[in-house]
Every structure is written in structure tokens, then in C-alpha cells.
Design an enzyme around this catalytic site. Structure first.
Site, mmCIF file in Angstrom:
data_model
loop_
_atom_site.group_PDB
_atom_site.id
_atom_site.type_symbol
_atom_site.label_atom_id
_atom_site.label_comp_id
_atom_site.label_asym_id
_atom_site.label_seq_id
_atom_site.Cartn_x
_atom_site.Cartn_y
_atom_site.Cartn_z
ATOM 1 N N HIS A 8 1.085 -1.163 0.188
ATOM 2 C CA HIS A 8 0.005 -0.011 0.278
ATOM 3 C C HIS A 8 0.895 1.050 0.238
ATOM 4 C CE1 HIS A 8 0.274 -0.423 4.925
ATOM 5 N NE2 HIS A 8 0.707 0.826 4.486
ATOM 6 N N HIS A 87 3.761 7.776 3.393
ATOM 7 C CA HIS A 87 4.954 6.052 3.303
ATOM 8 C C HIS A 87 4.210 5.314 2.081
ATOM 9 C CE1 HIS A 87 1.584 4.884 5.831
ATOM 10 N NE2 HIS A 87 2.157 3.693 5.819
ATOM 11 N N GLU A 136 7.610 1.568 5.526
ATOM 12 C CA GLU A 136 7.068 0.704 6.046
ATOM 13 C C GLU A 136 7.442 -0.554 5.098
ATOM 14 O OE1 GLU A 136 2.835 0.945 6.819
ATOM 15 O OE2 GLU A 136 2.724 -0.525 7.892
HETATM 16 CO CO CO Z 1 1.228 1.698 6.232
#
Ligand code: CO
Length: 145
Positions: A8, A87, A136
Site C-alpha cells: 500500500h 509512506h 513501511e
Molecule cells: Co501503512
């Protein structure tokens, strides 16, 4: 480190409700999940699906809105009042192996692995070690894809 699936892209927003309307009405998203609170990360979260190949799930947009006064993303929203890209999140098969590999390369891991929005372990890497992008890393969910 072996590059995994882009799970994502995190997008900070001052209003998840307004962002849901944007992704539905402007971008034509048809699969928008129910928002939920993630108090451990200080965020309200909503996933918007993009379609993958042959009916599989594509990369998601992770809408994040500050939750609580100490939210980590409150400062981001103050600097970027209309929100913006926050992110990027890549999957790995083994979170602890990935952490050790990044640390061996001198990359700063922010905190210890913890349960993220998909219910699997995640950690973040310092943007200054990652080409300017808060990164991440998440362990691939067992039932994924
Ligand atoms: Co995230």
C-alpha cells in the site's frame, strides 16, 4: 533484501470522509473498506483497493487521519494541511529477517516490529536512510492474494 509486493501507499488526510468521497467520485474506486481506529499507531485508517491483474487484489491506498492529540501524523498534517503521500509499504515473508538485513545495511529501524493495520507485524525505516521516503515493511498476511 528481496523487494516484495507494494502492499500500500500511505496517504495522510485531515478527513477520511472527504478522502473517501474523492477516491469514490473522482478516482472511481469501487472497493472502499470500512474505516477503523488503530490507537496503537495514533491513526484512523481506511483502505481503498485498486484492482490487480486477473481479479487479484492490487496495491491499496491507506488513508490515515490523526487519532488523538499525540498522533504521529498530526505534525505531517500541520505541514501539509490538505494531506499528501506519507509512506510506502512493501511486503516481506519474514519481518524479523528483514529487520536484521536492513540493520546490517545501516538503515535505521524506527521502534520494534508491531502489529499493523493488516494484523501482521510491521516496522518503519527512517526516510533519511531510504531515499527520502518513510518506508513501511510488513509481513505478508497468510491468507493474502
Ligand atoms: Co501503512
Amino acid at each position: 533484501m528481496k523487494l516484495g509486493r507494494l502492499n500500500h501507499i500511505g496517504v495522510a488526510t485531515p478527513s477520511i470522509e472527504a478522502s473517501i468521497a474523492f477516491y469514490r467520485d473522482v478516482m472511481g474506486a469501487t472497493k472502499i473498506h470500512a474505516p477503523f481506529d488503530l490507537p496503537s499507531q495514533g491513526v484512523k485508517v481506511c483502505f481503498v483497493d485498486t484492482p490487480g491483474e486477473n481479479g487479484t487484489n492490487g496495491t491499496q491506498i491507506e488513508l490515515i487521519e490523526p487519532l488523538g492529540e499525540t498522533s504521529n501524523i498530526r505534525g505531517f498534517i500541520e505541514k501539509n494541511p490538505q494531506g499528501g503521500q506519507h509512506h510506502m509499504c512493501y511486503e516481506v515473508p519474514d519481518i524479523h529477517a528483514a529487520k536484521a538485513e536492513f540493520e546490517a545495511m545501516g538503515k535505521r529501524v524506527l521502534g520494534e516490529p508491531r502489529i499493523g493495520a493488516h494484523g501482521t507485524l510491521i516496522f518503519f525505516l527512517h526516510p533519511k536512510d531510504m531515499g527520502g521516503i518513510l518506508t513501511e515493511i510488513m509481513e505478508t498476511p497468510k491468507d493474502a492474494h
